[in-house]
Design a protein around this motif. Structure first.
Motif, mmCIF file in Angstrom:
data_model
loop_
_atom_site.group_PDB
_atom_site.id
_atom_site.type_symbol
_atom_site.label_atom_id
_atom_site.label_comp_id
_atom_site.label_asym_id
_atom_site.label_seq_id
_atom_site.Cartn_x
_atom_site.Cartn_y
_atom_site.Cartn_z
ATOM 1 N N VAL A 1 0.826 -1.197 0.000
ATOM 2 C CA VAL A 1 0.000 0.000 0.000
ATOM 3 C C VAL A 1 0.873 1.264 0.000
ATOM 4 C CG1 VAL A 1 -1.730 1.338 1.259
ATOM 5 C CG2 VAL A 1 -1.898 -1.165 1.191
ATOM 6 N N ALA A 2 1.715 1.396 1.012
ATOM 7 C CA ALA A 2 2.541 2.597 1.137
ATOM 8 C C ALA A 2 3.700 2.315 2.091
ATOM 9 C CB ALA A 2 1.723 3.773 1.649
ATOM 10 N N ALA A 3 4.771 3.072 1.945
ATOM 11 C CA ALA A 3 5.923 2.919 2.832
ATOM 12 C C ALA A 3 6.619 4.256 3.020
ATOM 13 C CB ALA A 3 6.905 1.890 2.272
ATOM 14 N N ILE A 4 7.341 4.356 4.126
ATOM 15 C CA ILE A 4 8.045 5.590 4.443
ATOM 16 C C ILE A 4 9.420 5.251 5.008
ATOM 17 C CG2 ILE A 4 6.983 5.731 6.754
ATOM 18 C CD1 ILE A 4 6.955 8.817 6.335
ATOM 19 N N ARG A 5 10.408 5.917 4.511
ATOM 20 C CA ARG A 5 11.761 5.760 5.036
ATOM 21 C C ARG A 5 11.846 6.516 6.344
ATOM 22 N NH1 ARG A 5 16.966 4.751 2.517
ATOM 23 N NH2 ARG A 5 15.855 4.513 0.542
ATOM 24 N N TRP A 6 12.350 5.858 7.387
ATOM 25 C CA TRP A 6 12.314 6.499 8.697
ATOM 26 C C TRP A 6 13.240 7.708 8.764
ATOM 27 C CZ3 TRP A 6 8.262 5.496 11.210
ATOM 28 C CH2 TRP A 6 8.106 5.939 12.519
ATOM 29 N N SER A 7 14.394 7.607 8.168
ATOM 30 C CA SER A 7 15.311 8.739 8.122
ATOM 31 C C SER A 7 15.079 9.491 6.822
ATOM 32 C CB SER A 7 16.754 8.253 8.196
ATOM 33 O OG SER A 7 17.651 9.334 8.039
ATOM 34 N N GLY A 8 14.619 10.696 6.921
ATOM 35 C CA GLY A 8 14.366 11.494 5.729
ATOM 36 C C GLY A 8 12.908 11.583 5.359
ATOM 37 N N GLY A 9 12.156 10.525 5.613
ATOM 38 C CA GLY A 9 10.723 10.568 5.408
ATOM 39 C C GLY A 9 10.240 10.418 3.980
ATOM 40 N N SER A 10 11.096 9.950 3.076
ATOM 41 C CA SER A 10 10.615 9.773 1.709
ATOM 42 C C SER A 10 9.560 8.669 1.669
ATOM 43 C CB SER A 10 11.768 9.438 0.770
ATOM 44 O OG SER A 10 12.398 8.243 1.168
ATOM 45 N N THR A 11 8.588 8.841 0.781
ATOM 46 C CA THR A 11 7.443 7.941 0.731
ATOM 47 C C THR A 11 7.264 7.321 -0.650
ATOM 48 O OG1 THR A 11 5.964 9.777 0.187
ATOM 49 C CG2 THR A 11 6.228 9.242 2.516
ATOM 50 N N VAL A 12 6.554 6.218 -0.656
ATOM 51 C CA VAL A 12 6.196 5.557 -1.907
ATOM 52 C C VAL A 12 4.808 4.956 -1.731
ATOM 53 C CG1 VAL A 12 7.347 3.418 -1.255
ATOM 54 C CG2 VAL A 12 6.982 3.919 -3.664
ATOM 55 N N TYR A 13 4.023 4.988 -2.805
ATOM 56 C CA TYR A 13 2.637 4.526 -2.743
ATOM 57 C C TYR A 13 2.329 3.562 -3.889
ATOM 58 C CZ TYR A 13 1.839 8.483 0.405
ATOM 59 O OH TYR A 13 1.893 9.372 1.450
ATOM 60 N N ALA A 14 1.387 2.681 -3.631
ATOM 61 C CA ALA A 14 0.826 1.885 -4.716
ATOM 62 C C ALA A 14 -0.032 2.800 -5.584
ATOM 63 C CB ALA A 14 -0.023 0.754 -4.155
ATOM 64 N N ASN A 15 -0.084 2.522 -6.859
ATOM 65 C CA ASN A 15 -0.863 3.374 -7.765
ATOM 66 C C ASN A 15 -2.334 3.426 -7.365
ATOM 67 O OD1 ASN A 15 1.335 4.067 -9.368
ATOM 68 N ND2 ASN A 15 1.049 2.316 -10.744
ATOM 69 N N SER A 16 -2.837 2.350 -6.811
ATOM 70 C CA SER A 16 -4.260 2.279 -6.477
ATOM 71 C C SER A 16 -4.668 3.220 -5.352
ATOM 72 C CB SER A 16 -4.630 0.846 -6.107
ATOM 73 O OG SER A 16 -3.855 0.402 -4.999
ATOM 74 N N VAL A 17 -3.713 3.698 -4.571
ATOM 75 C CA VAL A 17 -4.047 4.570 -3.436
ATOM 76 C C VAL A 17 -3.436 5.955 -3.566
ATOM 77 C CG1 VAL A 17 -4.173 2.540 -1.940
ATOM 78 C CG2 VAL A 17 -2.090 3.932 -1.949
ATOM 79 N N LYS A 18 -2.629 6.153 -4.586
ATOM 80 C CA LYS A 18 -1.949 7.437 -4.756
ATOM 81 C C LYS A 18 -2.973 8.554 -4.891
ATOM 82 C CE LYS A 18 1.793 6.734 -6.949
ATOM 83 N NZ LYS A 18 2.789 6.485 -8.026
ATOM 84 N N GLY A 19 -2.774 9.625 -4.133
ATOM 85 C CA GLY A 19 -3.690 10.747 -4.158
ATOM 86 C C GLY A 19 -4.827 10.644 -3.165
ATOM 87 N N ARG A 20 -5.030 9.465 -2.599
ATOM 88 C CA ARG A 20 -6.095 9.273 -1.609
ATOM 89 C C ARG A 20 -5.543 8.961 -0.221
ATOM 90 N NH1 ARG A 20 -9.423 5.043 -2.075
ATOM 91 N NH2 ARG A 20 -7.902 3.715 -3.141
ATOM 92 N N PHE A 21 -4.439 8.234 -0.169
ATOM 93 C CA PHE A 21 -3.836 7.841 1.097
ATOM 94 C C PHE A 21 -2.564 8.646 1.329
ATOM 95 C CE2 PHE A 21 -5.462 3.139 1.277
ATOM 96 C CZ PHE A 21 -6.760 3.600 1.093
ATOM 97 N N THR A 22 -2.298 8.911 2.607
ATOM 98 C CA THR A 22 -1.068 9.605 2.981
ATOM 99 C C THR A 22 -0.411 8.887 4.146
ATOM 100 O OG1 THR A 22 -1.995 11.745 2.292
ATOM 101 C CG2 THR A 22 -0.045 11.780 3.714
ATOM 102 N N ILE A 23 0.835 8.519 3.964
ATOM 103 C CA ILE A 23 1.600 7.872 5.031
ATOM 104 C C ILE A 23 2.486 8.921 5.690
ATOM 105 C CG2 ILE A 23 3.498 7.150 3.509
ATOM 106 C CD1 ILE A 23 3.636 4.546 5.157
ATOM 107 N N SER A 24 2.605 8.821 7.007
ATOM 108 C CA SER A 24 3.444 9.761 7.746
ATOM 109 C C SER A 24 3.994 9.068 8.980
ATOM 110 C CB SER A 24 2.648 11.008 8.136
ATOM 111 O OG SER A 24 1.582 10.656 8.993
#
Length: 124
Positions: A46-69
């Motif tokens: 679904v989504a992931a976040i790098r702990w140092s730096g906070g860069s994120t990546v999303y599955a296309n199916s949730v991009k624009g609707r889900f936010t990981i933090s």
């Protein structure tokens, strides 16, 4: 060993919102993410976040609707889910990587520890 405690799942109508939380303890980690598994289907990223730096990546199916933090001070990760659809219905699993991170935490074989899962049900 990492301990993961998930919360925030539930039942919501289509177009509604939910926020999932995953509190981690026990070890340091390099990334956290969410995967989900719908009945009869394979677990998917679904989504992931790098702990140092906070860069994120999303599955296309949730991009624009889900936010990981994440909240570093609380060792907690969040998934804000908006504009939910019935096809988002699944058990959502928190995932953690404790080994060095070579690529985004977007595949199951990169995960070192899993949460117990929390059910998200979206009604139409």
């Amino acid at each position: 060993q990492v301990q993961l405690v998930e919360s925030g799942g539930g039942l919501v109508q289509a177009e509604g919102s939910l926020r999932l939380s995953c509190a981690a303890s026990g070890r340091t980690f390099t990334a956290m993410g969410w995967f989900r598994q719908a009945p009869g289907k394979e677990r998917e990223f679904v989504a992931a976040i790098r702990w140092s730096g906070g860069s994120t990546v999303y599955a296309n199916s949730v991009k624009g609707r889900f936010t990981i933090s994440r909240d570093n001070a609380k060792n907690t990760m969040y998934l804000q889910m908006n504009s939910l659809k019935p096809e988002d219905t699944a058990v959502y699993y928190c995932a953690v990587r404790t080994r060095p991170l070579i690529q985004p935490l977007s595949s199951m074989n990169a995960v070192d520890s899993w949460g117990q899962g929390t059910q998200v049900t979206v009604s139409s």
